[in-house]
Design a protein around this motif. Structure first.
Motif, PDB file in Angstrom:
ATOM      1  N   PRO A 156       0.825  -1.206   0.000  1.00  0.00           N
ATOM      2  CA  PRO A 156       0.000   0.000   0.000  1.00  0.00           C
ATOM      3  C   PRO A 156       0.867   1.267   0.000  1.00  0.00           C
ATOM      4  O   PRO A 156       2.004   1.286   0.470  1.00  0.00           O
ATOM      5  CB  PRO A 156      -0.799  -0.121   1.301  1.00  0.00           C
ATOM      6  N   THR A 157       0.260   2.352  -0.547  1.00  0.00           N
ATOM      7  CA  THR A 157       0.959   3.632  -0.587  1.00  0.00           C
ATOM      8  C   THR A 157       1.170   4.202   0.809  1.00  0.00           C
ATOM      9  O   THR A 157       2.018   5.078   1.008  1.00  0.00           O
ATOM     10  CB  THR A 157       0.182   4.651  -1.433  1.00  0.00           C
ATOM     11  N   SER A 158       0.431   3.720   1.780  1.00  0.00           N
ATOM     12  CA  SER A 158       0.608   4.197   3.153  1.00  0.00           C
ATOM     13  C   SER A 158       1.885   3.671   3.787  1.00  0.00           C
ATOM     14  O   SER A 158       2.291   4.102   4.870  1.00  0.00           O
ATOM     15  CB  SER A 158      -0.592   3.786   4.004  1.00  0.00           C
ATOM     16  N   GLY A 159       2.541   2.715   3.096  1.00  0.00           N
ATOM     17  CA  GLY A 159       3.788   2.161   3.600  1.00  0.00           C
ATOM     18  C   GLY A 159       3.566   1.135   4.679  1.00  0.00           C
ATOM     19  O   GLY A 159       2.436   0.688   4.939  1.00  0.00           O
ATOM     20  N   GLY A 160       4.643   0.715   5.345  1.00  0.00           N
ATOM     21  CA  GLY A 160       4.566  -0.234   6.443  1.00  0.00           C
ATOM     22  C   GLY A 160       4.705  -1.676   6.051  1.00  0.00           C
ATOM     23  O   GLY A 160       4.652  -2.567   6.913  1.00  0.00           O
ATOM     24  N   SER A 161       4.905  -1.971   4.767  1.00  0.00           N
ATOM     25  CA  SER A 161       5.073  -3.359   4.331  1.00  0.00           C
ATOM     26  C   SER A 161       6.510  -3.817   4.595  1.00  0.00           C
ATOM     27  O   SER A 161       7.476  -3.128   4.253  1.00  0.00           O
ATOM     28  CB  SER A 161       4.767  -3.503   2.844  1.00  0.00           C
ATOM     29  N   ALA A 162       6.664  -4.979   5.207  1.00  0.00           N
ATOM     30  CA  ALA A 162       7.987  -5.568   5.410  1.00  0.00           C
ATOM     31  C   ALA A 162       8.408  -6.265   4.122  1.00  0.00           C
ATOM     32  O   ALA A 162       7.752  -7.209   3.667  1.00  0.00           O
ATOM     33  CB  ALA A 162       7.958  -6.552   6.563  1.00  0.00           C
ATOM     34  N   VAL A 163       9.476  -5.814   3.538  1.00  0.00           N
ATOM     35  CA  VAL A 163       9.950  -6.331   2.256  1.00  0.00           C
ATOM     36  C   VAL A 163      11.291  -7.026   2.476  1.00  0.00           C
ATOM     37  O   VAL A 163      12.194  -6.469   3.105  1.00  0.00           O
ATOM     38  CB  VAL A 163      10.100  -5.204   1.225  1.00  0.00           C
ATOM     39  N   GLY A 221      12.358   4.326  -4.851  1.00  0.00           N
ATOM     40  CA  GLY A 221      12.270   5.561  -5.612  1.00  0.00           C
ATOM     41  C   GLY A 221      13.338   6.518  -5.120  1.00  0.00           C
ATOM     42  O   GLY A 221      14.536   6.221  -5.192  1.00  0.00           O
ATOM     43  N   ASP A 222      12.851   7.683  -4.599  1.00  0.00           N
ATOM     44  CA  ASP A 222      13.793   8.672  -4.087  1.00  0.00           C
ATOM     45  C   ASP A 222      13.855   8.663  -2.562  1.00  0.00           C
ATOM     46  O   ASP A 222      14.520   9.515  -1.962  1.00  0.00           O
ATOM     47  CB  ASP A 222      13.386  10.083  -4.558  1.00  0.00           C
ATOM     48  N   VAL A 223      13.167   7.720  -1.939  1.00  0.00           N
ATOM     49  CA  VAL A 223      13.084   7.699  -0.474  1.00  0.00           C
ATOM     50  C   VAL A 223      13.988   6.594   0.069  1.00  0.00           C
ATOM     51  O   VAL A 223      13.886   5.429  -0.346  1.00  0.00           O
ATOM     52  CB  VAL A 223      11.636   7.478  -0.001  1.00  0.00           C
ATOM     53  N   THR A 224      14.849   6.954   1.012  1.00  0.00           N
ATOM     54  CA  THR A 224      15.775   5.998   1.623  1.00  0.00           C
ATOM     55  C   THR A 224      15.341   5.696   3.044  1.00  0.00           C
ATOM     56  O   THR A 224      15.022   6.606   3.819  1.00  0.00           O
ATOM     57  CB  THR A 224      17.212   6.569   1.636  1.00  0.00           C
ATOM     58  N   VAL A 225      15.343   4.407   3.395  1.00  0.00           N
ATOM     59  CA  VAL A 225      14.975   3.990   4.748  1.00  0.00           C
ATOM     60  C   VAL A 225      16.039   3.025   5.261  1.00  0.00           C
ATOM     61  O   VAL A 225      16.740   2.360   4.484  1.00  0.00           O
ATOM     62  CB  VAL A 225      13.594   3.326   4.785  1.00  0.00           C
ATOM     63  N   ALA A 226      16.139   2.931   6.581  1.00  0.00           N
ATOM     64  CA  ALA A 226      17.055   1.983   7.192  1.00  0.00           C
ATOM     65  C   ALA A 226      16.497   0.577   7.097  1.00  0.00           C
ATOM     66  O   ALA A 226      15.283   0.358   7.204  1.00  0.00           O
ATOM     67  CB  ALA A 226      17.302   2.355   8.648  1.00  0.00           C
ATOM     68  N   GLU A 265      15.930  -6.966   5.309  1.00  0.00           N
ATOM     69  CA  GLU A 265      14.514  -6.629   5.446  1.00  0.00           C
ATOM     70  C   GLU A 265      14.365  -5.126   5.582  1.00  0.00           C
ATOM     71  O   GLU A 265      15.070  -4.478   6.357  1.00  0.00           O
ATOM     72  CB  GLU A 265      13.907  -7.309   6.671  1.00  0.00           C
ATOM     73  N   CYS A 266      13.443  -4.550   4.813  1.00  0.00           N
ATOM     74  CA  CYS A 266      13.153  -3.120   4.867  1.00  0.00           C
ATOM     75  C   CYS A 266      11.646  -2.926   4.965  1.00  0.00           C
ATOM     76  O   CYS A 266      10.861  -3.717   4.415  1.00  0.00           O
ATOM     77  CB  CYS A 266      13.661  -2.406   3.619  1.00  0.00           C
ATOM     78  N   VAL A 267      11.233  -1.852   5.622  1.00  0.00           N
ATOM     79  CA  VAL A 267       9.816  -1.498   5.725  1.00  0.00           C
ATOM     80  C   VAL A 267       9.550  -0.356   4.750  1.00  0.00           C
ATOM     81  O   VAL A 267      10.248   0.668   4.783  1.00  0.00           O
ATOM     82  CB  VAL A 267       9.436  -1.092   7.152  1.00  0.00           C
ATOM     83  N   THR A 268       8.580  -0.532   3.876  1.00  0.00           N
ATOM     84  CA  THR A 268       8.317   0.477   2.846  1.00  0.00           C
ATOM     85  C   THR A 268       7.852   1.790   3.475  1.00  0.00           C
ATOM     86  O   THR A 268       7.090   1.799   4.450  1.00  0.00           O
ATOM     87  CB  THR A 268       7.248  -0.024   1.859  1.00  0.00           C
ATOM     88  N   PRO A 269       8.314   2.912   2.919  1.00  0.00           N
ATOM     89  CA  PRO A 269       7.877   4.216   3.400  1.00  0.00           C
ATOM     90  C   PRO A 269       6.554   4.598   2.748  1.00  0.00           C
ATOM     91  O   PRO A 269       6.157   4.002   1.737  1.00  0.00           O
ATOM     92  CB  PRO A 269       8.994   5.136   2.921  1.00  0.00           C
ATOM     93  N   PRO A 270       5.838   5.594   3.286  1.00  0.00           N
ATOM     94  CA  PRO A 270       4.649   6.108   2.601  1.00  0.00           C
ATOM     95  C   PRO A 270       5.024   6.717   1.255  1.00  0.00           C
ATOM     96  O   PRO A 270       6.080   7.352   1.136  1.00  0.00           O
ATOM     97  CB  PRO A 270       4.110   7.168   3.564  1.00  0.00           C
ATOM     98  N   MET A 271       4.214   6.506   0.260  1.00  0.00           N
ATOM     99  CA  MET A 271       4.453   7.064  -1.067  1.00  0.00           C
ATOM    100  C   MET A 271       3.235   7.874  -1.483  1.00  0.00           C
ATOM    101  O   MET A 271       2.090   7.479  -1.229  1.00  0.00           O
ATOM    102  CB  MET A 271       4.711   5.945  -2.080  1.00  0.00           C
ATOM    103  N   SER A 272       3.438   8.990  -2.114  1.00  0.00           N
ATOM    104  CA  SER A 272       2.328   9.879  -2.460  1.00  0.00           C
ATOM    105  C   SER A 272       1.540   9.371  -3.654  1.00  0.00           C
ATOM    106  O   SER A 272       0.353   9.675  -3.800  1.00  0.00           O
ATOM    107  CB  SER A 272       2.862  11.288  -2.756  1.00  0.00           C
ATOM    108  N   ASN A 273       2.182   8.619  -4.535  1.00  0.00           N
ATOM    109  CA  ASN A 273       1.504   8.168  -5.748  1.00  0.00           C
ATOM    110  C   ASN A 273       1.649   6.657  -5.910  1.00  0.00           C
ATOM    111  O   ASN A 273       2.631   6.051  -5.482  1.00  0.00           O
ATOM    112  CB  ASN A 273       2.092   8.858  -6.991  1.00  0.00           C
ATOM    113  N   ARG A 274       0.639   6.089  -6.575  1.00  0.00           N
ATOM    114  CA  ARG A 274       0.759   4.695  -6.950  1.00  0.00           C
ATOM    115  C   ARG A 274       1.759   4.569  -8.085  1.00  0.00           C
ATOM    116  O   ARG A 274       2.025   5.503  -8.812  1.00  0.00           O
ATOM    117  CB  ARG A 274      -0.604   4.135  -7.397  1.00  0.00           C
ATOM    118  N   GLY A 275       2.309   3.381  -8.231  1.00  0.00           N
ATOM    119  CA  GLY A 275       3.234   3.151  -9.331  1.00  0.00           C
ATOM    120  C   GLY A 275       4.325   2.186  -8.914  1.00  0.00           C
ATOM    121  O   GLY A 275       4.301   1.610  -7.830  1.00  0.00           O
ATOM    122  N   ILE A 276       5.269   2.034  -9.795  1.00  0.00           N
ATOM    123  CA  ILE A 276       6.375   1.113  -9.563  1.00  0.00           C
ATOM    124  C   ILE A 276       7.577   1.906  -9.074  1.00  0.00           C
ATOM    125  O   ILE A 276       7.979   2.897  -9.691  1.00  0.00           O
ATOM    126  CB  ILE A 276       6.715   0.338 -10.849  1.00  0.00           C
TER     127      ILE A 276
END
Length: 346
Positions: free
Chosen positions: A291-298, A316-321, A331-342
């Motif tokens: 989801p675009t709201s983020g929080g997915s464990a990848v 994309g352009d967002v870096t997370v620990a 393992e990384c947790v996805t950040p919130p993204m403003s738009n849908r897409g790849i």
């Protein structure tokens, strides 16, 4: 018949000249020469002869005479003449050869700076150097033995000094007559390396490494050495510089000590290690959407995930620990993204 006063003639032991010091001097003269030998007697006719030029000598003892070299006009840069001694002005006894040389001139000093501990190998270019065991460099008031390379180059090991600062450079062919130059040598306090960040990087090189330490200076020759490979450094502050790690080669082990130099010649010996690792490769991502709201464990699967407790993931352009699970999983947790897409993950 006429009478005449009785005249006397004195027979003396043969003179012997064993050594002279120094053994060379300027063509303009004025060098004080100490002549050593045997059977030197007080006599108003005590003479020293340099080639064909005669000068008066001064008796110090029956084994020592002092002479001052004459002004001599010669065409060559240096000339060897016999030095001889007489106590009667007629009979001369030959001693060692004496070399006349032209005034030394200096054009360059490399490097022109070094640590106060000394030990810097300095190369000096100029003219009229002669091959002599008394060839000397003087840094301020400290004298060092010089090594003859050619009539235009000598080398000296810079002596230590108690404090940082600039000192004048002067040179001598005979260890007595020093010629001042317009060049100076800068002593600096020793540089220290405390830590690196990051502590490892890819074997192909190109990693920007921040080096923390003490007493860094912004010099033209600021350098970093990885193993034995040298690269230029970028000054940030007296406590920080950056360098781009060179590629791993056969001359560099996987663990390479990183050392710093202000003059490009004298490097630290602190032994702080940088680790080369094989380039990481990302093979798969699971799950491949969220989801675009983020929080997915990848989970990122690949090879050579080495050496960091806090790997970084970029969506994309967002870096997370991220969290390093093994050499092949992060393992990384996805950040919130403003738009849908790849978004690509790296």
């Amino acid at each position: 018949y006429c009478s005449s006063p009785e005249l006397s003639f004195e027979f003396v032991d043969n003179l012997l000249v064993t050594s002279i010091l120094p053994m060379s001097g300027l063509v303009s003269g004025g060098t004080v020469i100490l002549v050593k030998g045997e059977n030197f007697l007080p006599n108003s006719m005590l003479l020293c002869k340099f080639g064909e030029a005669e000068v008066e000598g001064r008796l110090i003892s029956d084994t020592q005479v002092e002479c001052i070299s004459p002004n001599t006009s010669i065409a060559d840069a240096s000339r060897v003449v016999a030095l001889s001694l007489s106590t009667n002005g007629v009979d001369f006894v030959s001693g060692p050869d004496f070399i006349f040389y032209e005034e030394i001139s200096v054009s360059s000093l490399t490097p022109s700076m070094g640590p106060i501990e000394g030990g810097t190998l300095a190369r000096i270019h100029g003219s009229n150097f002669i091959y002599s065991e008394f060839l000397r460099c003087k840094f301020g008031s400290n004298v060092a033995v010089a090594s003859f390379i050619s009539v235009e180059e000598i080398a000296c090991i810079v002596p230590p000094r108690e404090q940082a600062g600039n000192v004048s450079l002067s040179l001598s062919n005979n260890g007595v007559d020093f010629f001042p130059s317009s060049l100076t040598f800068q002593y600096y306090e020793s540089v220290k390396v405390h830590s690196l960040w990051p502590k490892h990087g890819k074997a192909s090189g190109g990693t920007s490494v921040t080096i923390a330490g003490a007493r860094f200076e912004n010099t033209e020759s600021l350098s970093c050495m990885f193993g034995i490979e040298i690269v230029s450094g970028s000054f940030v502050s007296t406590e920080e510089i950056t360098c781009v790690a060179p590629a791993l080669t056969s001359s560099i082990a996987y663990f390479a000590a990183v050392e710093i130099s202000l003059n490009g010649y004298d490097f630290t010996t602190d032994g702080v290690l940088y680790e080369y690792v094989d380039d990481a490769a990302l093979l798969s991502v699971s799950p491949v959407s969220g989801p675009t709201s983020g929080g997915s464990a990848v989970t990122l699967t690949g090879t050579n995930f080495v050496g960091s407790d806090t790997p970084l993931c970029r969506f994309g352009d967002v870096t997370v620990a991220g969290l390093l699970l093994s050499l092949s999983e992060i393992e990384c947790v996805t950040p919130p993204m403003s738009n849908r897409g790849i978004s690509s993950s790296t």
